[in-house]
Design an enzyme around this catalytic site. Structure first.
Site, PDB file in Angstrom:
ATOM      1  N   CYS A 123       7.413  15.326  26.450  1.00  0.00           N
ATOM      2  CA  CYS A 123       7.800  14.326  25.455  1.00  0.00           C
ATOM      3  C   CYS A 123       6.610  13.655  24.775  1.00  0.00           C
ATOM      4  O   CYS A 123       6.771  12.990  23.754  1.00  0.00           O
ATOM      5  CB  CYS A 123       8.697  13.268  26.093  1.00  0.00           C
ATOM      6  SG  CYS A 123      10.196  13.958  26.829  1.00  0.00           S
ATOM      7  N   HIS A 256       8.551   7.360  21.411  1.00  0.00           N
ATOM      8  CA  HIS A 256       9.378   8.489  21.834  1.00  0.00           C
ATOM      9  C   HIS A 256      10.788   7.983  22.079  1.00  0.00           C
ATOM     10  O   HIS A 256      10.998   6.965  22.743  1.00  0.00           O
ATOM     11  CB  HIS A 256       8.792   9.104  23.103  1.00  0.00           C
ATOM     12  CG  HIS A 256       9.718  10.034  23.804  1.00  0.00           C
ATOM     13  ND1 HIS A 256      10.369  11.066  23.156  1.00  0.00           N
ATOM     14  CD2 HIS A 256      10.121  10.080  25.100  1.00  0.00           C
ATOM     15  CE1 HIS A 256      11.129  11.705  24.022  1.00  0.00           C
ATOM     16  NE2 HIS A 256      10.992  11.126  25.213  1.00  0.00           N
ATOM     17  N   ASN A 286      17.495  12.270  23.329  1.00  0.00           N
ATOM     18  CA  ASN A 286      16.089  12.539  23.620  1.00  0.00           C
ATOM     19  C   ASN A 286      15.780  13.987  23.241  1.00  0.00           C
ATOM     20  O   ASN A 286      16.224  14.918  23.904  1.00  0.00           O
ATOM     21  CB  ASN A 286      15.819  12.300  25.111  1.00  0.00           C
ATOM     22  CG  ASN A 286      14.367  12.525  25.503  1.00  0.00           C
ATOM     23  OD1 ASN A 286      13.580  13.088  24.752  1.00  0.00           O
ATOM     24  ND2 ASN A 286      14.018  12.082  26.703  1.00  0.00           N
TER      25      ASN A 286
END
EC number: 2.3.1.180
Length: 329
Positions: A123, A256, A286
């Site tokens: 990520c 993020h 996500n």
């Protein structure tokens, strides 16, 4: 006569989400058939996620990256053949090898033999990619780069584990970075601590033509949350210090997009009003390395992010990795 200093600037952005939008209720209904209980209320309360997009079975990570890249190239108004560097941040490549970046170069029909490679920092991947490309452009080695975050995380989700399968989605975001005499990427900071590898991982590997171990994502949610809220504030301040800026000079924070609670915690610790934070997690879920460039493109295209504004991007992911960059858009 002194030679002009080289910087890297963002010329254009692009993004792509697969057409298959899956709401929390649709996902809950699907999981119920497997005997897994969850609900829209449970997911929203813990994550802020309302929906995510899943790639169709025939769509690959490079397919998603292609559309996002084409949109970034169009926005930048450049000839694709001028791109002499392609870096793709992904944890879900099309193949073991070659890199997704090489496959993308071919799909874009770029023939100049410029460099192409993948970055794997989960990520944090896009933050790592931006910092890497910025350094290569500043060195004079490359002039025009395509930087992509692209993921098909739906392929590695265990749909019998409600603590992980409700979190992730698929998508791609891209930016064109080009050499400039005007400052663009002002500063970056990158870190990793491999001692935390086990709290977020997909531990399978290919052995003898089959996957040995688990090919599904595994996560210790509490441990990830605690570590994330600690390192994100520190790396953001570090990058801002390098750029000689204070948090108050940040026009837009693009964290993020993992969990709204982590995001708002970081925003609060930096002393920024939440109105200055770009939030797409509710609709995207996500999307790992794709989440920051997806959010960036959304905010550029809806007019929130304007030329000359300071944008702070930051990510944290498996590895454990974390990083941030300060960009004058």
């Amino acid at each position: 006569m002194a030679q002009s200093k080289i910087y890297s600037r963002v010329l254009g952005t692009g993004s792509y989400l697969p057409s298959n939008r899956v709401t929390n209720q649709e996902l809950a209904d699907r999981l119920a058939k497997r005997g897994v209980e969850t609900s829209d209320e449970w997911i929203v309360a813990r994550t802020g996620i309302h929906a995510r997009h899943f790639a169709d079975p025939e769509q690959t990570t490079s397919d998603l990256a292609l559309v996002a890249s084409q949109r970034a190239i169009e926005a930048a108004g450049i000839d694709p053949q001028s791109i002499d560097l392609i870096v793709v941040a992904t944890s879900t490549p099309d193949f073991v090898f070659p890199s997704t970046a090489c496959l993308l170069q071919n799909k874009l029909d770029i023939k100049n033999n410029g460099a192409a490679f993948d970055v794997q920092a989960v990520c944090s991947g896009f933050a790592y990619a931006i910092a890497t490309v910025d350094a290569l452009i500043r060195s004079g080695q490359h002039r025009t780069a395509l930087v992509v975050g692209a993921e098909t995380f739906s392929r590695i989700l265990d749909f019998d584990d409600r603590t992980t399968c409700v979190l992730f989605g698929d998508g791609a975001g891209a930016v064109i970075l080009s050499a400039s005499e005007e400052p663009g990427v002002l500063a970056s900071a990158l870190h990793a601590d491999g001692s935390h590898a086990d709290i977020l991982c997909t531990p399978g590997h290919v052995n003898g033509g089959v996957v040995a171990g688990s090919a599904f994502l595994h996560m210790d949610g509490q441990a990830v949350f605690k570590l994330a809220v600690t390192v994100l504030e520190k790396v953001a301040v570090e990058a801002l210090d390098k750029a000689h800026l204070s948090p108050g000079q940040v026009d837009w924070l693009i964290p993020h997009q993992a969990n709204i609670r982590i995001m708002t915690s970081t925003c609060r610790k930096l002393g920024l009003p939440t109105e200055r934070m770009v939030v797409t997690v509710g609709e995207h879920g996500n999307t790992s390395a794709a989440s920051i460039p997806l959010a960036l493109d959304v905010a550029v295209r809806d007019g929130r992010i304007k030329r000359g504004q300071h944008v702070l991007i930051e990510g944290v992911g498996g590895g454990f990795t974390w990083g941030a960059s300060v960009i004058r858009y």
